[in-house]
Design a protein around this motif. Sequence first.
Motif, short mmCIF file in Angstrom:
data_model
loop_
_atom_site.label_atom_id
_atom_site.label_comp_id
_atom_site.label_asym_id
_atom_site.label_seq_id
_atom_site.Cartn_x
_atom_site.Cartn_y
_atom_site.Cartn_z
N LYS A 61 0.83 -1.22 0.00
CA LYS A 61 0.00 0.00 0.00
C LYS A 61 0.86 1.26 0.00
O LYS A 61 0.56 2.22 -0.70
CB LYS A 61 -0.91 0.01 1.23
CG LYS A 61 -2.12 -0.89 1.12
CD LYS A 61 -2.97 -0.78 2.38
CE LYS A 61 -4.23 -1.63 2.27
NZ LYS A 61 -5.08 -1.49 3.49
N LYS A 62 1.89 1.22 0.84
CA LYS A 62 2.78 2.38 0.91
C LYS A 62 3.42 2.63 -0.46
O LYS A 62 3.54 3.78 -0.91
CB LYS A 62 3.85 2.12 1.97
CG LYS A 62 4.64 3.34 2.36
CD LYS A 62 4.35 3.85 3.76
CE LYS A 62 4.74 5.30 3.97
NZ LYS A 62 5.84 5.49 4.91
N LEU A 63 3.81 1.56 -1.12
CA LEU A 63 4.42 1.66 -2.44
C LEU A 63 3.43 2.20 -3.46
O LEU A 63 3.73 3.09 -4.26
CB LEU A 63 4.93 0.28 -2.87
CG LEU A 63 5.68 0.19 -4.18
CD1 LEU A 63 6.96 1.02 -4.13
CD2 LEU A 63 6.03 -1.27 -4.50
N LEU A 64 2.21 1.67 -3.43
CA LEU A 64 1.17 2.13 -4.36
C LEU A 64 0.84 3.60 -4.12
O LEU A 64 0.52 4.34 -5.04
CB LEU A 64 -0.09 1.27 -4.20
CG LEU A 64 0.05 -0.19 -4.64
CD1 LEU A 64 -1.19 -0.99 -4.21
CD2 LEU A 64 0.23 -0.29 -6.15
N GLY A 65 0.95 4.00 -2.85
CA GLY A 65 0.68 5.40 -2.51
C GLY A 65 1.60 6.36 -3.24
O GLY A 65 1.22 7.50 -3.54
N THR A 66 2.81 5.90 -3.59
CA THR A 66 3.72 6.78 -4.33
C THR A 66 3.17 7.10 -5.71
O THR A 66 3.61 8.03 -6.37
CB THR A 66 5.13 6.16 -4.50
OG1 THR A 66 5.03 5.00 -5.33
CG2 THR A 66 5.73 5.76 -3.16
N LYS A 67 2.21 6.28 -6.16
CA LYS A 67 1.56 6.54 -7.46
C LYS A 67 0.09 6.91 -7.25
O LYS A 67 -0.71 6.82 -8.19
CB LYS A 67 1.66 5.29 -8.35
CG LYS A 67 3.08 4.95 -8.76
CD LYS A 67 3.67 6.01 -9.65
CE LYS A 67 5.19 5.86 -9.76
NZ LYS A 67 5.78 6.94 -10.54
#
Lengths: 364, 364, 364, 364
Positions: A142-148
Amino acid sequence: MSGNSFGQVFRLTTWGESHGPAIGAVVDGCPAGLPLSEKDVQAELDRRRPGQSEVTTPRGEPDVVEILSGVFEGKTTGTPISMLVRNKDVESGVYEELRYTPRPGHADFTYEMKYGFRDYRGGGRSSARETVGRVAAGAIAKKLLGTKNVEILGHVVEVGGISVGGVTIDQIRKNVEKNPVRCADVKIAEKMRKRVEGAKSEGDSIGGVVEILALNVPPGVGEPVFDKLDADLAKALMSIGAVKGIEIGAGFRAAKMKGSEMNDPFRIKGGVVMTGTNNAGGILGGISNGMPITCRIAVKPTSSISKAQKTVDLSKKVNTEIQIKGRHDPCICPRIVPVAEAMVALVLADHMIRGGFIPTVLKS
Amino acid sequence: MSGNSFGQVFRLTTWGESHGPAIGAVVDGCPAGLPLSEKDVQAELDRRRPGQSEVTTPRGEPDVVEILSGVFEGKTTGTPISMLVRNKDVESGVYEELRYTPRPGHADFTYEMKYGFRDYRGGGRSSARETVGRVAAGAIAKKLLGTKNVEILGHVVEVGGISVGGVTIDQIRKNVEKNPVRCADVKIAEKMRKRVEGAKSEGDSIGGVVEILALNVPPGVGEPVFDKLDADLAKALMSIGAVKGIEIGAGFRAAKMKGSEMNDPFRIKGGVVMTGTNNAGGILGGISNGMPITCRIAVKPTSSISKAQKTVDLSKKVNTEIQIKGRHDPCICPRIVPVAEAMVALVLADHMIRGGFIPTVLKS
Amino acid sequence: MSGNSFGQVFRLTTWGESHGPAIGAVVDGCPAGLPLSEKDVQAELDRRRPGQSEVTTPRGEPDVVEILSGVFEGKTTGTPISMLVRNKDVESGVYEELRYTPRPGHADFTYEMKYGFRDYRGGGRSSARETVGRVAAGAIAKKLLGTKNVEILGHVVEVGGISVGGVTIDQIRKNVEKNPVRCADVKIAEKMRKRVEGAKSEGDSIGGVVEILALNVPPGVGEPVFDKLDADLAKALMSIGAVKGIEIGAGFRAAKMKGSEMNDPFRIKGGVVMTGTNNAGGILGGISNGMPITCRIAVKPTSSISKAQKTVDLSKKVNTEIQIKGRHDPCICPRIVPVAEAMVALVLADHMIRGGFIPTVLKS
Amino acid sequence: MSGNSFGQVFRLTTWGESHGPAIGAVVDGCPAGLPLSEKDVQAELDRRRPGQSEVTTPRGEPDVVEILSGVFEGKTTGTPISMLVRNKDVESGVYEELRYTPRPGHADFTYEMKYGFRDYRGGGRSSARETVGRVAAGAIAKKLLGTKNVEILGHVVEVGGISVGGVTIDQIRKNVEKNPVRCADVKIAEKMRKRVEGAKSEGDSIGGVVEILALNVPPGVGEPVFDKLDADLAKALMSIGAVKGIEIGAGFRAAKMKGSEMNDPFRIKGGVVMTGTNNAGGILGGISNGMPITCRIAVKPTSSISKAQKTVDLSKKVNTEIQIKGRHDPCICPRIVPVAEAMVALVLADHMIRGGFIPTVLKS
């Protein structure tokens, strides 16, 4: 053998049994440079944690996560991230009598058939406790997807036959974490809560339906022809213990529709190609089309109930009865929400890296 | 990238576009010593073939398969089996106008977004023609499963809102191949046929539901926690173009049940542990329990319809309309039956080898 | 990304950095029913442990392993086996000055280039400490191979130009663990030891050659054409940090031979087909032929030396010098022996399960 | 089972037997938008083709490739690229007598042990003819690498004990394709040629050493800890039939060096960090450092020789002799050059996509 890893490039391996010393996960393939701390992971584990309310199991585990590798000076390094949660509130004694009498609806019988013997304490590896590792890994995804700017939202849309009408994204964002059933409609939530308590008081359990949305997924995510985005979502969600059905977009309603109703017309809005309806659930030909990705899962009633049930004694090879003790959720739907969100996040993180939408090194 | 292979040890790779020179499949990991000829494969391809009846597309391809490797003196050698089908009845001209106007409900738009350009002739890689490779490989998987007495049966249970009541295994075996909709109840089949023709005459299409059963699967097949048998079945079936929903056993009905109804009681019958009901669909904790494995898939109405539809022109970036020419199935359900059977067979063959139920070399 | 797992069905994932809180491994796909305890693993870790003698690093870590999952009542359950070793004797301070000055021959520079930043303490993930996880997993693989009588033997055959002549299997079994260089010829061992101490006293290091044998591997193990047994052995061994060359059987000597010398003649001995010589090193066409499998690896001199070396300052972008402090092995060969054995054991365990030589459930 | 695919994202599957109807390859995961035609592939196949000179086998196959999918309007589409080569000049009769008498040094015996029976004609799957698929796929990989200026160069450095001294990159580029042994030093080439002819006239064969270089690989390519660039190169090269040894950089010479000699000093040249020497062969810690990647392989003498050899009769279980007829290369080194180049190209293409150095869609 060897089915405890998930994902191709953003890859999760989970391990651990319900009543063993610990449970955990290793995430390999997370891009370097992502800000990450134990707090990020703990927040999601707290959403999954047992003992949150009267509609969940009273097993009271704090489930404190420790990150053992892959993070340095507050950022991921590109090396595997190992996460550990010690098992604490373990009552193995009550399971002794389950050694030879498989619980109906549980994996006791099939594990015994497959492996010849099993860790029968608390369901061992087949326990819902295994999802701790999924939620921990999902927090990173989720944290990674949040960057996009990709957002994953889960909510309960049906419990014991009571279902919500339409709810808005805002309602989901605002209300889901505020009621014990994780329903976006607060009035319906209260009815659901009562239905769950009714089942609980009868020594029974009930099922329901959970919806998961993924917003802001760009068009082009997904890998035909077998690793279609919807195919991988289906696998991800069906791999959760209690799930018996999956729908993408219109799902089973599509079976009753005509092509002229089902096909979402393309329209240009604000310079962007969108569809008027979203029966496709944001996926065409296994690839995202830029619309919200919508999945629904059918969650069966919790298998562990205190009512007497028919079963067999595997050692004596005779029919018998069983009455399950221990502490169990009368309805697993609320606690499945963060697990299902995690699985959707894992699929999207994996596919967005595979498709080049997220780089393998994040620039700060 | 790289999503065109399926399975871990019994592994299929498909290739080919609708209007390219040929389409095909490579099966790696088939045990040595299995009797196999082109006839075995051709029989299944003939079931999938277009132009079988008035409810399927009139595209008239013979789809003759050639086995190019992996078989010697009538038996598999344990090396990759390459199968080739030349494309014959290709009318690419009618697709020229689709170059920039994506068809609603199709993968035209998403392929364009993902790859920047695409082979737009006949849907290219996203064409249902891609399933030729799946059916060819499935034929081998079925033959392999047959060595362990495992049988795969598919049949149409709902079309355009008309559904069958209960049908027996015998009805399925006897009737499915005798009517154009592949329904086990011949009276309902006739009603369904008329419903399909009605949609066709309106220039429209309709969806339905297909059920696939796997009989005689021994207990113990499946690999927790991510490669659960139901999880891999869900992926396999959702990877078929028109599928929007999957159910295992009770599926979405489970969401409305109580635990005391849902849990299948264990009983000893003839010395064997069985369950009284089969709401689990033959799978507990991701592992087969010896009961019939039951899956249902929601099939959307065929996207290609001749009615005018709203779409966009990607080159001019304006809204426009489209009227699809070409030849299409008004209801894809009958032809999806062999494809869905193939996918179930592939999953089972893979998992039965993984679990040691089928050896890597068959003794003759 | 995502390169921290090894093996197809017997699959190892390692994680951890040299100076992080812990280091560990997860083994997925180990057959159920294998007797296993922490003692089995600890015995191999003790062989790899630093501080064993004057020719190894004085870093004094006890390296106590904890098994966290996958074992119940003294036997493997078929679920993932998670193993944890806490890092203890950590002196991170000495590494501060290496932050921007990559050590020649080390991975400092390439990690920095790849990931943009790195855990520079003790080499982080690129430290030889990562092999703890390999040795732990290898201990399980060896135990598993033992059920089929397969034995793995490693020994040092060359150090700093001093090499052994022929040694017997008995010598290897008897002498290797009795001298600090792990050489099977005790006289040569003493010469090697002096050569290592000589290099150490100069602030330098030396390389050598290690041989690994696998005995009693049945014919038929290995998967052409890419997963050949020798190909997977080559990958396994080359993935060890200090290895720069691999030989199977005659190795580079084969380049100078004629076919009539190289080809091992087949002969029947005691009813079994064997070869007179073993230039093939027990592998033909990527498949074992029943003869001993023989591999040799070229081990480079330890990169960390105390002599001054030329390097660059990455922050200031200027040439500079470096003098490495810290504690390092002057010759890594003796400690690579258990690591190389572990890698060979992992390959064989994986391939013997793949080929059906070891079942997925062991009967007791 | 299932070992006929190579690579993680740029993934090759080969299929086919020496005397079957055809041989071929499927490449999955090639980025979309790469200009590609059959000519690109044919050029490399022509370099591998038998019958090029008196030092190669006279089997006269034109080996014409047909691309069946994945290319549209002269560019790759991102879908699988299937390539087919029909087998033409097949003389199966001469192999009849090999059915039960395994040829020394060949895979006949091990295939028989593994699979229970085998396609014995021309070596079946274990024939060097299998490398047609590798070279075809390698041609695509090379074209892809060319978009990043990466160049792969192979040349013969030793034959039958005759070895070249140092040769320059220019010599390799200029001379290798001009002499039948593919040696960069034309004078040495002539000596080698005579040595090969000498062996041929004796009915014998000889081995040699081939070097492969990869130029302009940027720093940062490779995935620790198991999928190290050198580990994957080792697997790739060792998977070629006749290879018995691999060296990266200094290789076995490293075993005799001191750390102060082996460690390549870092220096800044023209603003770029380089190393003064290249003993590491361009790889540190499994990741490229920007220097030329250098590999050497030990190639054994061709197993098929016409001299009488000792073998066994597997049907009668007695010792016997064999004299191999048919047409064979007296030295396989020259024809291994394009195969080895292809394998190196496949590894680099795969790793450069994995590391984000090559995008999944190429912009034109």
